[in-house]
Design a protein around this motif. Structure first.
Motif, mmCIF file in Angstrom:
data_model
loop_
_atom_site.group_PDB
_atom_site.id
_atom_site.type_symbol
_atom_site.label_atom_id
_atom_site.label_comp_id
_atom_site.label_asym_id
_atom_site.label_seq_id
_atom_site.Cartn_x
_atom_site.Cartn_y
_atom_site.Cartn_z
ATOM 1 N N LEU A 5 9.837 13.261 38.368
ATOM 2 C CA LEU A 5 10.537 12.634 39.488
ATOM 3 C C LEU A 5 9.565 12.071 40.520
ATOM 4 C CD1 LEU A 5 13.315 15.333 40.029
ATOM 5 C CD2 LEU A 5 13.455 13.227 38.693
ATOM 6 N N PHE A 6 8.424 12.759 40.704
ATOM 7 C CA PHE A 6 7.410 12.289 41.653
ATOM 8 C C PHE A 6 6.097 12.977 41.332
ATOM 9 C CE2 PHE A 6 4.983 12.553 45.616
ATOM 10 C CZ PHE A 6 4.961 11.223 45.990
ATOM 11 N N ASP A 7 4.999 12.235 41.444
ATOM 12 C CA ASP A 7 3.658 12.791 41.239
ATOM 13 C C ASP A 7 2.705 12.007 42.118
ATOM 14 O OD1 ASP A 7 1.382 14.032 40.385
ATOM 15 O OD2 ASP A 7 1.282 13.005 38.442
ATOM 16 N N GLY A 8 2.353 12.575 43.253
ATOM 17 C CA GLY A 8 1.490 11.843 44.162
ATOM 18 C C GLY A 8 1.231 12.616 45.437
ATOM 19 N N LEU A 9 0.656 11.914 46.424
ATOM 20 C CA LEU A 9 0.253 12.521 47.683
ATOM 21 C C LEU A 9 1.347 12.321 48.728
ATOM 22 C CD1 LEU A 9 -2.187 13.991 48.954
ATOM 23 C CD2 LEU A 9 -2.962 11.760 49.786
ATOM 24 N N LEU A 10 1.745 13.414 49.375
ATOM 25 C CA LEU A 10 2.729 13.377 50.471
ATOM 26 C C LEU A 10 1.949 13.478 51.775
ATOM 27 C CD1 LEU A 10 5.841 13.307 50.863
ATOM 28 C CD2 LEU A 10 5.730 15.773 51.143
ATOM 29 N N ASN A 11 1.893 12.364 52.532
ATOM 30 C CA ASN A 11 1.115 12.337 53.763
ATOM 31 C C ASN A 11 1.831 13.094 54.884
ATOM 32 O OD1 ASN A 11 -1.089 10.715 52.844
ATOM 33 N ND2 ASN A 11 0.280 8.929 52.886
ATOM 34 N N LYS A 12 1.075 13.423 55.929
ATOM 35 C CA LYS A 12 1.630 14.166 57.058
ATOM 36 C C LYS A 12 2.778 13.386 57.697
ATOM 37 C CE LYS A 12 0.338 16.423 61.396
ATOM 38 N NZ LYS A 12 -0.771 16.736 62.322
ATOM 39 N N GLY A 13 3.898 14.061 57.913
ATOM 40 C CA GLY A 13 5.072 13.449 58.511
ATOM 41 C C GLY A 13 6.046 12.868 57.503
ATOM 42 N N GLU A 14 5.651 12.772 56.219
ATOM 43 C CA GLU A 14 6.537 12.224 55.203
ATOM 44 C C GLU A 14 7.366 13.333 54.548
ATOM 45 O OE1 GLU A 14 3.901 8.382 53.696
ATOM 46 O OE2 GLU A 14 4.065 10.156 52.433
ATOM 47 N N SER A 15 8.428 12.948 53.852
ATOM 48 C CA SER A 15 9.268 13.905 53.132
ATOM 49 C C SER A 15 9.844 13.232 51.889
ATOM 50 C CB SER A 15 10.396 14.431 54.016
ATOM 51 O OG SER A 15 11.286 13.375 54.355
ATOM 52 N N LYS A 16 10.147 14.048 50.886
ATOM 53 C CA LYS A 16 10.760 13.594 49.646
ATOM 54 C C LYS A 16 11.929 14.528 49.305
ATOM 55 C CE LYS A 16 7.943 10.185 48.432
ATOM 56 N NZ LYS A 16 8.387 8.791 48.210
#
Length: 281
Positions: A221-232
Motif C-alpha cells: 500500500l505504501f513504501d517510502g519516507l513519511l516526513n515530519k507533519g505528514e500522515s498516511k
C-alpha cells in the motif's frame, strides 16, 4: 651462547590497528555470505530495501537518511545474519560522532502532560450538550404554550364571557415528555471508522520515518519516507501489516483509537492490526 634477540622476537607484530579491522559493511557482507543468503533474501526478510543493503555493505550510510536510520538498519541486518549488533553499533558511533543524544527527561514528561491538550475536539461532550439544549427548548416551548392557554381562560372568566357552544373549544396543548438522551457515540463512531474494516492512520508529529504498509494479501500500500507533519491512512477488510523504520517518531490511530505504546526512537517495529479494538497481531 649468543646474547641478543631470538628469531622469534624478531617476527613482526600482528597488525591489530583500527585500519586493519574489517569495516562494518565488510563484516555484514561476510556474515551474509557465510549464512548462504543473497541480498534479495536479506532485503525480503528485514524489509530493508535492496539498494540500502548494497550501500551499507559498501560502508555508504548516506542512503539511510541519518544516523538514527543507519543504526536501525545495522541492528536489523546484523540480527538477520546471526551477528551481535552491539559491537557494530559501537564502532558506527565511534566513526560517526557518537550515538544520538537521548531526549532529556524533563521535556519528555512535559510532552506527556501537554499531549492530551492537543487531541481533537470532544465530540461526545458536544453531542450531549446539544441534546440538553434541544430538550430544554422543547420543554420551554410546551410550558409557554400551556401558560398562554391558562391566561386566556382566566381572562374570559373575569369578563363573564360565555364560550360559544357551536364552536368546540380547542384542546389545551400537552406538555411534551422530554426524550431520553441518546447514548454517547463510541470512539470508533467519532472517528467515522467503518466497523467492517481495519483503518490505520500513521502520522509523524515528532520527525520523519520510513514506513511500509501491506494489506492482508501482501499487496504493498505504501513504501517510502513519511516526513515530519505528514500522515498516511490505510484501510483493508481484514488486517494491515506495518513496518516502522523509526517507531519513536510516529503516532498511530487504529480504528479511531490512539495507540499509546511507547516506541523508542530509532527502533524498527513490525506491527499487524485487525478489525475492532486495536489489537497487535
Amino acid at each position: 651462547m649468543s646474547i641478543g634477540n631470538s628469531p622469534e622476537d624478531e617476527r613482526p607484530f600482528e597488525d591489530v590497528s583500527e585500519e586493519a579491522r574489517p569495516s562494518i559493511g565488510r563484516v555484514l557482507k561476510d556474515a551474509r555470505l557465510a549464512a548462504g543468503l543473497t541480498v534479495d533474501e536479506v532485503s525480503t526478510a528485514t524489509r530493508v530495501r535492496v539498494a540500502i543493503v548494497h550501500a551499507i555493505e559498501s560502508d555508504d550510510f548516506a542512503p539511510c537518511g541519518g544516523d538514527v536510520y543507519a543504526r536501525g538498519h545495522i541492528r536489523t541486518l546484523a540480527r538477520e545474519v546471526h551477528l551481535d549488533p552491539a559491537p557494530l553499533l559501537a564502532r558506527y558511533d565511534a566513526e560517526h560522532g557518537g550515538r544520538p543524544a537521548p531526549t532529556p527527561a524533563a521535556p519528555l514528561f512535559e510532552a506527556e502532560r501537554i499531549r492530551p491538550e492537543r487531541r481533537g475536539p470532544n465530540w461526545t461532550a458536544a453531542m450531549v450538550a446539544a441534546i440538553v439544549v434541544v430538550i430544554g427548548f422543547v420543554g420551554f416551548t410546551a410550558f409557554k404554550g400551556g401558560d398562554s392557554g391558562d391566561s386566556s381562560a382566566k381572562a374570559q372568566a373575569a369578563e363573564g364571557s360565555t364560550p360559544s357552544t357551536s364552536t368546540p373549544a380547542s384542546p389545551r396543548p400537552q406538555h411534551t415528555k422530554p426524550a431520553a438522551p441518546k447514548p454517547a457515540p463510541s470512539d470508533s463512531a467519532i472517528a467515522a471508522a467503518p466497523q467492517d474494516k481495519v483503518t490505520v492512520q500513521v502520522s509523524a508529529p515528532n520527525g520523519r520515518s520510513w514506513i511500509s504498509a501491506k494489506d492482508h494479501n501482501g499487496r504493498m500500500l505504501f513504501d517510502g519516507l513519511l516526513n515530519k507533519g505528514e500522515s498516511k491512512t490505510f484501510q483493508d477488510s481484514t488486517k494491515i501489516n506495518l513496518i516502522l523504520g523509526d517507531a519513536g517518531a510516529v503516532q498511530l490511530y487504529v480504528n479511531g483509537k490512539k495507540i499509546e505504546d511507547q516506541f523508542q526512537p530509532g527502533a524498527v517495529e513490525r506491527l499487524t492490526y485487525t478489525k475492532g479494538d486495536p489489537q497487535i497481531g
